[in-house]
Design an enzyme around this catalytic site. Structure first.
Site, mmCIF file in Angstrom:
data_model
loop_
_atom_site.group_PDB
_atom_site.id
_atom_site.type_symbol
_atom_site.label_atom_id
_atom_site.label_comp_id
_atom_site.label_asym_id
_atom_site.label_seq_id
_atom_site.Cartn_x
_atom_site.Cartn_y
_atom_site.Cartn_z
ATOM 1 N N LYS A 103 -7.969 6.111 36.861
ATOM 2 C CA LYS A 103 -7.546 5.178 37.913
ATOM 3 C C LYS A 103 -6.069 4.780 37.811
ATOM 4 O O LYS A 103 -5.419 4.513 38.810
ATOM 5 C CB LYS A 103 -8.421 3.924 37.920
ATOM 6 C CG LYS A 103 -9.785 4.192 38.533
ATOM 7 C CD LYS A 103 -10.483 2.909 38.937
ATOM 8 C CE LYS A 103 -11.765 3.211 39.689
ATOM 9 N NZ LYS A 103 -12.811 3.793 38.810
ATOM 10 N N GLU A 125 -9.138 -5.410 46.152
ATOM 11 C CA GLU A 125 -10.487 -5.843 45.798
ATOM 12 C C GLU A 125 -10.946 -4.987 44.631
ATOM 13 O O GLU A 125 -10.367 -3.956 44.332
ATOM 14 C CB GLU A 125 -11.452 -5.650 46.970
ATOM 15 C CG GLU A 125 -11.859 -4.205 47.231
ATOM 16 C CD GLU A 125 -10.732 -3.336 47.755
ATOM 17 O OE1 GLU A 125 -9.904 -3.861 48.536
ATOM 18 O OE2 GLU A 125 -10.665 -2.160 47.366
ATOM 19 N N SER A 388 -13.487 11.949 33.750
ATOM 20 C CA SER A 388 -12.695 10.904 34.404
ATOM 21 C C SER A 388 -12.429 9.679 33.536
ATOM 22 O O SER A 388 -11.439 8.986 33.730
ATOM 23 C CB SER A 388 -13.365 10.482 35.707
ATOM 24 O OG SER A 388 -14.701 10.089 35.478
#
Ligand SMILES: *Cc1c(COP(=O)(O)O)cnc(C)c1O
Length: 408
Positions: A103, A125, A388
């Site tokens: 991320k 958010e 990931s």
């Protein structure tokens, strides 16, 4: 390579269109106020992404702060343990990226974009809190204020991530409307942003949302596939036969997949089948076309056609829609999508931990589980998996729920 009139040699030039469409998917279904604000981000991005100064600054940050390039790793023991033992499984180690997941790749890009736009604040958010933590990290790095909207139910469930965001200096806004989950958090963040977009930038957590976010996040995540393609060629002299990654919103998978679109490589996205047909977050497998959070894609629906409830053991995968580019590449047949259940993911979680000394995130365990399943059906060949994230965040839950079964 060409499929159904889509030419992958020139793909990035044509997709998305100027209005943010991948075929019929994507677009921008938001208020005029927000449209104006997002257009500013779009215009700035299109200028900046070609600027040598921006590119070299991002490259420096990736190397010095994030620890890129992340390694490519050949899982010898895992490969030998599956089927014929001759199918080779490789991992792109995004778990070794700073903060332990992919991320940060787009959050640092978005932070740098904010800096170039002269913004003072980042608004977003978060659901399970992973995006919030990555963004709070980027905000701290760039010296920007950070305002994270989070449903009250999620705040209570994800206390460690709320603590991380606060330690990093972010302001966490607890959203008590409606169900108090991600949907309300998105609405709340949009409203707050539309009131202060002159000083703030909105940052989304995956290849979802209104144009230009599916494009921006995809571009920033593509570093994963660009590195992996080069590293794979260097390590083996060939391209992989199959590449695969888990799909929640679809950012880590898009990052790996896009640079391989024009190659003779089979591409498979892995959705979360959860507990099966009645409790899953497999938007592409079980969903249909619809607009959610400001973009048109393929989404899960209830009997009335409203957004359905998504479920997965991996909180990063339980999103009831999927990035519009995935919906498009699925429709034209370039990418196929398979499902992995909670139980299969847990099995892969322990297998990778014990055979390779790598504890994967539950999200990533879905992609590992699919690679193991597929390797069992092949004679020979190679599979590249995007790992990931790392699994530390999932340990307490896994031990509590599966400790008896797997740990003596
Ligand atoms: C958030 C997350 C995902 C799912 O998001 P995508 O946008 O589909 O990549 C997958 N893995 C990890 C480790 C995550 O934190």
């Amino acid at each position: 390579m060409k499929i159904n009139d889509v030419d992958f040699e020139t793909y990035l030039k044509n997709y998305p269109t100027k209005d943010g469409y991948f075929g019929k998917y994507g677009g921008s279904f938001i208020s005029d106020d927000l449209k104006k604000a997002f257009k500013e981000i779009n215009d700035a991005y299109l200028t900046i992404c070609k600027s040598a100064k921006f590119i070299s600054e991002l490259r420096r940050i990736r190397k010095e702060f994030q620890g890129r390039p992340t390694p490519l790793y050949h899982c010898e023991r895992l490969s030998q343990s599956v089927g014929s033992g001759k199918v080779q499984i490789y991992l792109k180690r995004e778990d070794l990226n700073h903060t332990g997941a992919h991320k940060l790749n787009h959050c640092m890009g978005e932070g740098l974009l904010a800096k170039y736009l002269g913004k003072k604040k980042i608004i977003a958010e978060t659901g399970a809190g992973q995006h919030g933590v990555a963004l709070a990290t980027a905000a701290a790095y760039f010296g920007l204020e950070c305002e994270i909207h989070m449903g009250i139910v999620d705040v209570r469930k994800q206390a460690p991530n709320v603590a991380r965001m606060k330690v990093l200096g972010a302001k966490v806004i607890e959203v008590t409307d409606g169900e108090g989950t991600l949907k309300e958090a998105v609405d709340s963040a949009f409203i707050s942003y539309s009131k202060q977009y002159k000083d703030a930038i909105y940052c989304i957590g995956s290849v979802v949302g209104p144009h230009p976010f599916p494009m921006i996040v995809r571009d920033f995540q593509s570093v994963v596939g660009i590195e992996a393609r080069e590293q794979f060629l260097e390590m083996t002299g060939e391209l992989p036969d199959v590449i695969t990654a888990c799909v929640g919103g679809g950012s880590n998978s898009a990052g790996l997949f896009i640079p391989f679109l024009n190659d003779p490589v089979k591409i498979v996205g892995v959705e979360a089948f959860g507990k099966g047909k009645d409790a899953n977050s497999a938007s592409i497998t079980y969903g249909s076309e619809g607009v959610l959070h400001g973009f048109n894609s393929i989404m899960l629906k209830d009997e009335k056609g409203n957004p359905g409830l998504a479920y997965s053991i991996a909180s990063g995968l339980d999103y009831p829609s999927v990035g519009p580019e995935h919906a498009f590449l699925y429709d034209i047949g370039r990418i196929s999508y398979e499902g992995i259940t909670d139980e299969e993911a847990i099995d892969a979680f322990f297998k990778l931990s014990r055979l390779e000394g790598i504890i994967p995130a539950l999200e990533s365990s879905h992609a590992v589980a699919y690679a193991i399943k597929l390797a069992g059906q092949m004679d020979h060949g190679s599979i590249l998996v995007n790992l990931s994230g790392r699994g530390d965040k999932d340990l307490d839950y896994v031990i509590e729920k599966y400790g008896k079964k797997y740990i003596m």
